[in-house]
Design an enzyme around this catalytic site. Structure first.
Site, PDB file in Angstrom:
ATOM      1  N   ARG A 145      11.536   3.437   3.848  1.00 40.09           N
ATOM      2  CA  ARG A 145      11.084   2.443   4.839  1.00 40.09           C
ATOM      3  C   ARG A 145      12.288   1.578   5.187  1.00 40.09           C
ATOM      4  O   ARG A 145      12.988   1.104   4.287  1.00 40.09           O
ATOM      5  CB  ARG A 145       9.953   1.582   4.289  1.00 40.09           C
ATOM      6  CG  ARG A 145       9.633   0.404   5.200  1.00 40.09           C
ATOM      7  CD  ARG A 145       8.376  -0.312   4.811  1.00 40.09           C
ATOM      8  NE  ARG A 145       7.193   0.480   5.085  1.00 40.09           N
ATOM      9  CZ  ARG A 145       5.950   0.037   4.922  1.00 40.09           C
ATOM     10  NH1 ARG A 145       5.734  -1.190   4.485  1.00 40.09           N
ATOM     11  NH2 ARG A 145       4.921   0.813   5.195  1.00 40.09           N
ATOM     12  N   LYS A 149      25.758  -5.142  -1.354  1.00 36.45           N
ATOM     13  CA  LYS A 149      27.230  -5.103  -1.427  1.00 36.45           C
ATOM     14  C   LYS A 149      27.838  -4.473  -0.188  1.00 36.45           C
ATOM     15  O   LYS A 149      29.048  -4.307  -0.112  1.00 36.45           O
ATOM     16  CB  LYS A 149      27.671  -4.303  -2.660  1.00 36.45           C
ATOM     17  CG  LYS A 149      27.170  -4.847  -3.980  1.00 36.45           C
ATOM     18  CD  LYS A 149      27.680  -3.962  -5.121  1.00 36.45           C
ATOM     19  CE  LYS A 149      27.056  -4.349  -6.451  1.00 36.45           C
ATOM     20  NZ  LYS A 149      27.343  -3.344  -7.479  1.00 36.45           N
ATOM     21  N   ARG A 156       0.797  -1.222   0.000  1.00 33.26           N
ATOM     22  CA  ARG A 156       0.000   0.000   0.000  1.00 33.26           C
ATOM     23  C   ARG A 156       0.830   1.273   0.000  1.00 33.26           C
ATOM     24  O   ARG A 156       0.598   2.196  -0.779  1.00 33.26           O
ATOM     25  CB  ARG A 156      -0.912   0.076   1.246  1.00 33.26           C
ATOM     26  CG  ARG A 156      -2.176  -0.671   1.134  1.00 33.26           C
ATOM     27  CD  ARG A 156      -2.565  -1.197   2.489  1.00 33.26           C
ATOM     28  NE  ARG A 156      -1.636  -2.253   2.809  1.00 33.26           N
ATOM     29  CZ  ARG A 156      -1.785  -3.511   2.406  1.00 33.26           C
ATOM     30  NH1 ARG A 156      -2.840  -3.855   1.747  1.00 33.26           N
ATOM     31  NH2 ARG A 156      -0.877  -4.417   2.684  1.00 33.26           N
ATOM     32  N   THR A 157       1.781   1.328   0.922  1.00 29.31           N
ATOM     33  CA  THR A 157       2.512   2.588   1.086  1.00 29.31           C
ATOM     34  C   THR A 157       3.275   2.915  -0.187  1.00 29.31           C
ATOM     35  O   THR A 157       3.191   4.028  -0.724  1.00 29.31           O
ATOM     36  CB  THR A 157       3.464   2.490   2.292  1.00 29.31           C
ATOM     37  OG1 THR A 157       2.685   2.118   3.432  1.00 29.31           O
ATOM     38  CG2 THR A 157       4.159   3.806   2.557  1.00 29.31           C
ATOM     39  N   HIS A 192       5.174   5.883  11.568  1.00 32.95           N
ATOM     40  CA  HIS A 192       4.714   5.777  10.173  1.00 32.95           C
ATOM     41  C   HIS A 192       3.714   6.925   9.944  1.00 32.95           C
ATOM     42  O   HIS A 192       2.522   6.723   9.802  1.00 32.95           O
ATOM     43  CB  HIS A 192       4.036   4.413  10.003  1.00 32.95           C
ATOM     44  CG  HIS A 192       3.734   4.013   8.589  1.00 32.95           C
ATOM     45  ND1 HIS A 192       3.920   4.841   7.504  1.00 32.95           N
ATOM     46  CD2 HIS A 192       3.231   2.850   8.098  1.00 32.95           C
ATOM     47  CE1 HIS A 192       3.546   4.190   6.405  1.00 32.95           C
ATOM     48  NE2 HIS A 192       3.134   2.987   6.742  1.00 32.95           N
TER      49      HIS A 192
HETATM   50  C1  NCD Z   1       1.699  -1.158   8.155  1.00 32.80           C
HETATM   51  C2  NCD Z   1       3.192  -1.026   8.343  1.00 32.80           C
HETATM   52  O1  NCD Z   1       3.970  -1.308   7.426  1.00 32.80           O
HETATM   53  O2  NCD Z   1       3.562  -0.588   9.425  1.00 32.80           O
HETATM   54  N1  NCD Z   1       1.332  -1.309   6.827  1.00 32.80           N
HETATM   55  C3  NCD Z   1       1.034  -0.183   6.099  1.00 32.80           C
HETATM   56  O3  NCD Z   1       1.899   0.620   5.812  1.00 32.80           O
HETATM   57  N2  NCD Z   1      -0.242   0.025   5.770  1.00 32.80           N
HETATM   58  C4  NCD Z   1       1.056  -2.132   9.060  1.00 32.80           C
HETATM   59  C5  NCD Z   1       1.556  -3.539   9.127  1.00 32.80           C
HETATM   60  O4  NCD Z   1       2.505  -3.932   8.426  1.00 32.80           O
HETATM   61  O5  NCD Z   1       0.975  -4.310   9.908  1.00 32.80           O
END
Ligand code: NCD
Length: 305
Positions: free
Chosen positions: A103, A82, A53-54, A131
């Site tokens: 991320r 590497k 999603r993100t 997040h």
């Molecule tokens: C979440 C995350 O990556 O923290 N996912 C997201 O970005 N919608 C929640 C999760 O992984 O449970």
């Protein structure tokens, strides 16, 4: 206050949040109006952990603004394999893009990256930390469905490792929100998050049983047990399977309850809930696009939030 980066939700005031949500609502009403706004813009996607999603909603967001992406790809296929450091990776990538979405499995990674680059860094999840762009779309969804005033919200599941929980809880201290945290004792909020919430004057209660609060909730925010963060698999096995909801669970809830989840779900929400009017999680995921368009609009146009 000038904000070049989006690292945690604590940096966002109520006015900042409302500005992004208002912009997102305008975009949602007329997405085509923004189609050419950022024709030259390139957004770098640096995902050191899995994402659906993100990553995809940021990608759609920049494309709907007329821009493009450059994607580091998986850790396996990048120079990280590497032995390149995060500091070097981001210093290189800033030369390819106007903003960077990061991320990473380590808490504090986005904050560290932001110290090395001049382009805006958006924290798309740093380990069990924060997040904040997820929080903006969560707040947008809450505002659209039940409103952010006089809110009673239950946040359930993995409160210890769930970064979406930490950012959402922080942001909700800007609003008149009663926050009920529902989890097994071993997955309660980390001390540092609880400390920040108390300092911000949060109206906070902790429970082990959903039944104690369900009837009074406007929102139930369910989360996945973050299996990948457990140091010990047997500890995960003991907890997995607890704190699940199904259509029967919701009989005790208000008809107007919004059931939310950042997704992905594993087995916390039975698919039988999907057809109920309270199910709000797919709408929530879709809101990632207009909200991230609005966020990018702020960061790219003014270099600030
Ligand atoms: C979440 C995350 O990556 O923290 N996912 C997201 O970005 N919608 C929640 C999760 O992984 O449970």
């Amino acid at each position: 206050m000038r904000q070049d980066h989006l690292i945690t939700a604590t940096q966002l005031s109520r006015a900042d949040i409302e500005a992004v949500l208002d912009r997102a609502a305008e975009i949602d009403a007329d997405p085509a109006a923004m189609a050419d706004r950022y024709r030259e813009a390139v957004l770098a996607l640096c995902f050191f952990e899995p994402s659906t999603r993100t990553k995809m909603s940021f990608e759609t967001a920049i494309k709907r603004l007329g821009g493009a992406t450059t994607d580091m790809g998986t850790v396996e296929s990048s120079s990280v394999k590497k032995g390149e450091s995060l500091a070097d990776t981001v210093r290189v990538v800033e030369g390819y893009a106007d903003a960077l979405v990061l991320r990473h499995p380590s808490e504090g990674a986005a904050k560290m990256a932001a110290e090395f680059v001049d382009v805006p860094v958006i924290n798309a999840g740093d380990g069990a930390g924060h997040h904040p762009s997820q929080t903006l779309l969560d707040l947008y969804t809450i505002r659209e469905n039940v409103g952010l005033d006089d809110l009673s919200i239950g946040i359930m599941g993995d409160l210890k490792y769930g970064r979406t929980v930490h950012s959402l809880a922080d942001a909700l201290t800007n609003f008149d929100a009663r926050q009920h945290f529902i989890s097994p004792e071993s997955l309660q909020l980390p001390r540092s998050v609880r400390f920040d919430l108390h300092n911000a004057g949060a109206q906070l209660r902790e429970h082990t049983d959903l039944d104690d609060v369900l009837p009074e909730l406007d929102v139930l925010y369910v989360t996945r047990i973050q299996r990948e963060r457990f140091p010990d698999e047997t500890e995960y096995e003991q907890i997995a399977g607890e704190y699940q909801i199904d259509a029967d669970t919701l009989e005790a809830a208000s008809d107007d309850l919004a059931v939310m989840h950042p997704l992905p779900r594993v087995d916390e929400i039975d698919p039988g809930v999907d057809a109920l009017p309270q199910a709000t999680y797919f709408e929530q995921a879709h809101n990632g696009v207009p909200v991230r368009m609005a966020l990018l609009d702020f960061l790219l146009s003014e270099g600030e939030l």
